[in-house]
Design a protein around this motif. Structure first.
Motif, PDB file in Angstrom:
ATOM      1  N   SER A   1     -38.729  12.114  15.658  1.00 35.04           N
ATOM      2  CA  SER A   1     -38.345  13.304  14.702  1.00 35.04           C
ATOM      3  C   SER A   1     -38.878  13.369  13.210  1.00 35.04           C
ATOM      4  O   SER A   1     -38.127  13.496  12.404  1.00 35.04           O
ATOM      5  CB  SER A   1     -36.576  13.048  14.624  1.00 35.04           C
ATOM      6  OG  SER A   1     -36.063  13.086  15.802  1.00 35.04           O
TER       7      SER A   1
ATOM      8  N   ASP B   1     -33.072  19.439  17.264  1.00 32.21           N
ATOM      9  CA  ASP B   1     -33.625  18.658  16.410  1.00 32.21           C
ATOM     10  C   ASP B   1     -34.077  19.666  15.075  1.00 32.21           C
ATOM     11  O   ASP B   1     -35.000  20.764  15.828  1.00 32.21           O
ATOM     12  CB  ASP B   1     -34.701  17.549  16.916  1.00 32.21           C
ATOM     13  CG  ASP B   1     -34.873  16.523  15.705  1.00 32.21           C
ATOM     14  OD1 ASP B   1     -34.895  16.849  14.713  1.00 32.21           O
ATOM     15  OD2 ASP B   1     -35.200  15.382  16.045  1.00 32.21           O
TER      16      ASP B   1
ATOM     17  N   HIS C   1     -30.901  15.187  15.973  1.00 34.34           N
ATOM     18  CA  HIS C   1     -31.652  14.534  15.083  1.00 34.34           C
ATOM     19  C   HIS C   1     -30.711  13.461  14.504  1.00 34.34           C
ATOM     20  O   HIS C   1     -30.086  13.536  13.480  1.00 34.34           O
ATOM     21  CB  HIS C   1     -31.983  15.544  13.619  1.00 34.34           C
ATOM     22  CG  HIS C   1     -32.713  14.702  12.643  1.00 34.34           C
ATOM     23  ND1 HIS C   1     -34.163  14.774  12.777  1.00 34.34           N
ATOM     24  CD2 HIS C   1     -32.664  14.175  11.676  1.00 34.34           C
ATOM     25  CE1 HIS C   1     -34.786  14.294  11.734  1.00 34.34           C
ATOM     26  NE2 HIS C   1     -33.924  13.779  10.786  1.00 34.34           N
TER      27      HIS C   1
END
Length: 235
Positions: A141, A188, A218
């Motif tokens: 991420s 995300d 996320h």
């Protein structure tokens, strides 16, 4: 699981610096914290426990450095040029003070760079700046463009710490022998960043895996799933 705490005066930063190290042997893993995170964050958030098997089995030795984000990219109280300069000093610390320790303790000349969220930026930036020193990059991420934190300012130090900008022109041969995973999740906030950067790598024919986890966001739960999976790919 062996855990060691280190604190020393960094000549590159001109101040004290702290780091936790987990394990006795194995592939050296440089694991960055998230934005303004501390050296103990990965332990406190359960990420170290998630990869404990790899540490206990001597597969990896994990180095968790502190961040200086509060003095660099996230410091809105200093001019943008100083933010970039401070990060350049941090990069020198990694290369001159931490990497030699990792190589001496593990016998490996190339390392794994990994991190979650803004730590994914740090891992990617370090790996792409120093591909001769990095065998694997696991960005969980992460983001790859630092310009939104620069208030419109731009110079060479920004450019050379901004993978989205310098990678299209980067022809270092070691990039093509690095194992690269760009991990993100279906909802995300960094998914568009990872998809864009995947296209940059694909345009250069650099082999990589864009891993988009379904039904995830996320947050730490998906990162605790991702990192053990990625470590299992190390040959």
């Amino acid at each position: 699981m062996t855990e060691n705490y280190y604190k020393w005066h960094s000549p590159n930063l001109g101040k004290e610096f702290e780091m936790l190290v987990f394990g006795d042997s194995g592939y050296p893993l440089l694991l960055f914290p998230t934005s303004m995170g501390r050296y103990y964050e990965s332990k406190d958030r359960g990420l170290i426990d998630a990869i404990r098997w790899f540490i206990d089995e001597g597969r990896v030795k994990v180095y968790c450095p502190d961040s200086i984000d509060a003095s660099s990219w996230y410091n809105k109280n200093i001019p943008p040029a100083y933010r970039a300069y401070n990060h350049t000093c941090y990069d020198k610390l990694l290369m001159e003070e931490i990497l030699p320790r990792m190589e001496a303790e593990t016998g490996k000349q190339r390392i794994v760079a990994a991190g979650c969220s803004f730590g994914g930026y740090h891992a990617a930036n370090f790996a792409f700046r120093h591909p001769a020193s990095v065998s694997y990059l696991f960005s969980l991420s992460g983001i790859f463009d630092i310009k939104p934190r620069m208030d419109g300012y731009y110079d060479d130090q920004v450019y050379f710490n901004n993978p989205a900008d310098f990678m299209p022109n980067n022809q270092d041969a070691d990039l093509w022998r690095m194992g690269i995973v760009l991990g993100t999740a279906e909802t995300d906030v960094t998914r568009p960043h990872n998809e864009h950067f995947s296209r940059i790598l694909a345009a250069k024919n650099i082999t990589h895996w864009l891993d988009i986890r379904p039904h995830a966001m996320h947050d730490w739960p998906v990162w605790r799933e991702m990192l053990p999976h990625y470590l299992s790919l190390i040959k």
